[in-house]
Design an enzyme around this catalytic site. Structure first.
Site, PDB file in Angstrom:
ATOM      1  N   CYS A 317      24.150 -13.569  38.284  1.00 20.12           N
ATOM      2  CA  CYS A 317      24.002 -13.063  36.933  1.00 20.12           C
ATOM      3  C   CYS A 317      24.433 -14.463  36.042  1.00 20.12           C
ATOM      4  CB  CYS A 317      24.601 -11.938  36.566  1.00 20.12           C
ATOM      5  SG  CYS A 317      24.635 -11.548  34.944  1.00 20.12           S
ATOM      6  N   ARG A 416      13.534  -5.956  31.578  1.00 19.25           N
ATOM      7  CA  ARG A 416      14.851  -5.714  31.946  1.00 19.25           C
ATOM      8  C   ARG A 416      15.853  -6.086  30.811  1.00 19.25           C
ATOM      9  NH1 ARG A 416      19.684  -6.548  34.613  1.00 19.25           N
ATOM     10  NH2 ARG A 416      20.066  -4.958  36.267  1.00 19.25           N
TER      11      ARG A 416
HETATM   12  P1  IMP Z   1      25.393  -8.021  43.085  1.00 23.76           P
HETATM   13  O1  IMP Z   1      25.689  -6.861  43.856  1.00 23.76           O
HETATM   14  O2  IMP Z   1      26.608  -8.647  42.619  1.00 23.76           O
HETATM   15  O3  IMP Z   1      24.412  -9.104  43.782  1.00 23.76           O
HETATM   16  O4  IMP Z   1      24.950  -7.543  41.589  1.00 23.76           O
HETATM   17  C1  IMP Z   1      23.736  -6.705  41.500  1.00 23.76           C
HETATM   18  C2  IMP Z   1      23.316  -6.190  40.089  1.00 23.76           C
HETATM   19  O5  IMP Z   1      23.349  -7.573  39.206  1.00 23.76           O
HETATM   20  C3  IMP Z   1      22.159  -5.640  40.101  1.00 23.76           C
HETATM   21  O6  IMP Z   1      22.227  -4.255  40.374  1.00 23.76           O
HETATM   22  C4  IMP Z   1      21.949  -5.734  38.626  1.00 23.76           C
HETATM   23  O7  IMP Z   1      22.496  -4.910  37.800  1.00 23.76           O
HETATM   24  C5  IMP Z   1      22.441  -7.138  38.141  1.00 23.76           C
HETATM   25  N1  IMP Z   1      21.141  -8.200  38.217  1.00 23.76           N
HETATM   26  C6  IMP Z   1      20.320  -8.431  38.829  1.00 23.76           C
HETATM   27  N2  IMP Z   1      19.434  -9.308  38.393  1.00 23.76           N
HETATM   28  C7  IMP Z   1      20.247  -9.774  37.444  1.00 23.76           C
HETATM   29  C8  IMP Z   1      19.989 -11.248  36.868  1.00 23.76           C
HETATM   30  O8  IMP Z   1      19.104 -11.946  37.014  1.00 23.76           O
HETATM   31  N3  IMP Z   1      20.895 -11.310  35.891  1.00 23.76           N
HETATM   32  C9  IMP Z   1      21.929 -10.372  35.761  1.00 23.76           C
HETATM   33  N4  IMP Z   1      22.273  -9.601  36.235  1.00 23.76           N
HETATM   34  C10 IMP Z   1      21.459  -9.083  37.333  1.00 23.76           C
END
Ligand code: IMP
Length: 495
Positions: A317, A416
């Site tokens: 993100c 989104r």
């Molecule tokens: P991770 O478990 O830290 O990889 O976070 C996953 C979460 O990041 C997802 O469930 C979304 O809420 C968020 N997310 C997914 N794609 C993006 C992006 O491109 N930018 C910002 N947040 C994202």
């Protein structure tokens, strides 16, 4: 303008103080089960899961195959919504059609596909066997099967065709789609098979593998519906919901979730209103994401089945840097938990919270559950595993899986991020995460660690864990001390 008096804190800024561990606290008595959708206090939630982990609504994460594996170990996947309605509904159907022990097909090739390509596709997946069909796609007429044991690239040549080395249909034992798992296993043992294709007319509906024999016997905590079908969730958005929701409901999705980086909007309320007017309480829709109590209250009042917490913490993100929006996950969670508990006292209704994004290790999950999250949504964690749909690649001798954000150029998920029909700037990156093996092993290990933390804290279920947990913020000095003393022999692949 207003500045909140507190500092925005992350999950790694806290530690748990152990509670009294009694004889009642053993790995067998710890229950990680949790409510997924809102319910009156004192009553059961309409959807409960035995493992408090769900997969992120992302292309690189939530495929039907991952959904099947995650439901088998007691969690739940949310099929991503950045695809046409019909394709998403087909993914949901594939999970609902799955019968325990019957695998969806990972690799389908045509008779002319070169062996080199077959080998490449097989080594990028876990199943180890490809189905050969006349058209080369899953709907095509069944011609045979081929595995890495059926050819050797040096002996047979990378340009030879799959058809020249496949085990042809005529010589294969197959089962009809009506066969039960015990009938399929009977055939496997009787005919000394390693794989049994299950046919629906002329096409292969699924495969039964001998090596799964032990495994099917052990999915005692699978997330299943009233008809013993695996449960699956699906993402929706606040734009095309009038088409998408009916298609997903018809396909059998057990629960839906609005997929947005910022859920505090009238559009989410309108989507929830549409679903309530159309289906009453029969269809549950989670909403989010939020980072404070006001936004929680808004979505809970609008009828959200659960609320997702977290903006800007995801591994891929860049929202915080791009838009300056977000909040440390611990601060966000603590604020929303307070609002959730106040809502429960006022209305008698418990609205579960999902902690989403930026959980870097299992102790962060324990911390989130202690703070009051009902379940955890993970992207990076699942992307690393065999069952995720993202390609597995080798870089400098190390295996990785590709992982990209829904806000990246690659995903092009403009809806989104509220950027209209076209992405003007990116809110996520496209990269690689270290490959970490099978979902079954990883979830088992995570469950063991969460259980162990709860035993240390003297709790046997998540509600008591949240009620009794004692947390303490750690100082910057403690951070420095952690890990500074010993040079590790090798980076641990463990999570
Ligand atoms: P991770 O478990 O830290 O990889 O976070 C996953 C979460 O990041 C997802 O469930 C979304 O809420 C968020 N997310 C997914 N794609 C993006 C992006 O491109 N930018 C910002 N947040 C994202």
């Amino acid at each position: 303008m207003k500045i909140l008096p507190e500092i925005s804190r992350t999950l790694s800024e806290y530690l748990l103080i152990p509670g009294l561990t009694t004889e009642d606290c053993t790995p067998d008595t710890v229950d990680l089960g949790t409510a997924l959708v809102r319910h009156r206090i004192g009553e059961e939630s309409g959807v409960r899961i035995a493992t408090p982990l769900v997969s992120a609504i992302m292309q690189a994460v939530s495929s039907p195959e991952l959904a099947v594996a995650l439901a088998q170990v007691g969690g739940l996947a949310f099929i991503h919504q950045n695809q046409p309605v019909e394709e998403q509904a087909a993914d949901v159907r594939a999970v609902k059609r799955h019968k325990a022990g019957f695998r969806t097909i990972e690799v389908t090739v045509g008779p002319d596909t070169p062996l080199g390509e077959v080998a490449r596709q097989l080594s990028a997946t876990e199943q180890g066997v490809a189905v050969v069909t006349r058209s080369g796609d899953t709907e095509g007429a069944f011609l045979g099967i081929i595995s890495l044991d059926d050819f050797h690239l040096e002996r047979h040549g990378a340009h030879e065709s799959a058809g020249s080395r496949m085990r042809g249909r005529a010589g294969l034992v197959t089962a009809p789609v009506t066969a039960s798992l015990s009938e399929a296993n009977e055939l496997i043992w009787e005919h000394h098979l390693d794989v049994l294709p299950v046919l629906d007319g002329d096409r292969v509906a699924s495969l039964v593998l001998k090596r799964d024999y032990q495994a099917h016997k052990t999915y005692h905590r699978a997330s299943v519906d009233g008809e013993k079908r695996l449960r699956v969730g699906a993402g929706i958005n606040s734009r095309d919901f009038k088409d998408r929701v009916p298609a997903l409901v018809e396909a059998g999705a057990d629960v839906l979730c609005l997929d947005s980086s910022d859920g505090y909007s009238v559009y989410q309320a309108k989507t929830l209103e549409f679903v309530r007017e159309t289906y009453g309480d029969a269809v549950s829709v989670g909403a989010g994401n939020v980072v404070d109590g006001r936004a929680f209250r808004y979505l809970a009042d609008a009828g959200a089945a659960f609320v997702k917490v977290g903006i800007g913490g995801g591994a891929i993100c860049t929202t915080r840097a791009q838009k300056g929006i977000g909040r440390g996950q611990a601060s966000a969670l603590l604020d929303v938990v307070e609002a959730r508990d106040a809502y429960a006292r006022e209305t008698g209704v418990h609205v579960p919270l999902c902690c989403d994004g930026g959980l870097l290790n299992d102790s962060h999950m324990a911390m989130a559950l202690a703070m009051g999250a009902d379940f955890i949504m993970l992207g990076r964690y699942f992307a690393r595993l065999d069952e995720s749909p993202s390609p597995k690649v080798q870089i400098d001798g190390q295996w990785y899986k590709e992982y990209w954000g829904e806000g990246s150029q690659r995903a092009q998920n403009a809806a989104r991020y509220g950027q209209g029909g076209r992405m003007v700037f990116e809110e996520g990156v496209d990269g690689f995460v270290p490959y970490a093996g099978s979902l079954y092993d990883n979830v088992e290990r995570t469950r063991a660690k969460l259980t162990s933390t709860m035993i240390s804290c003297g709790s046997t279920n998540l509600r008591d864990f949240h009620r009794d947990a004692v947390l303490v913020p750690v100082s910057a000095e403690s951070f420095k001390q952690t890990g500074a003393e010993v040079q590790l022999r090798r980076p641990t692949a463990d999570h």
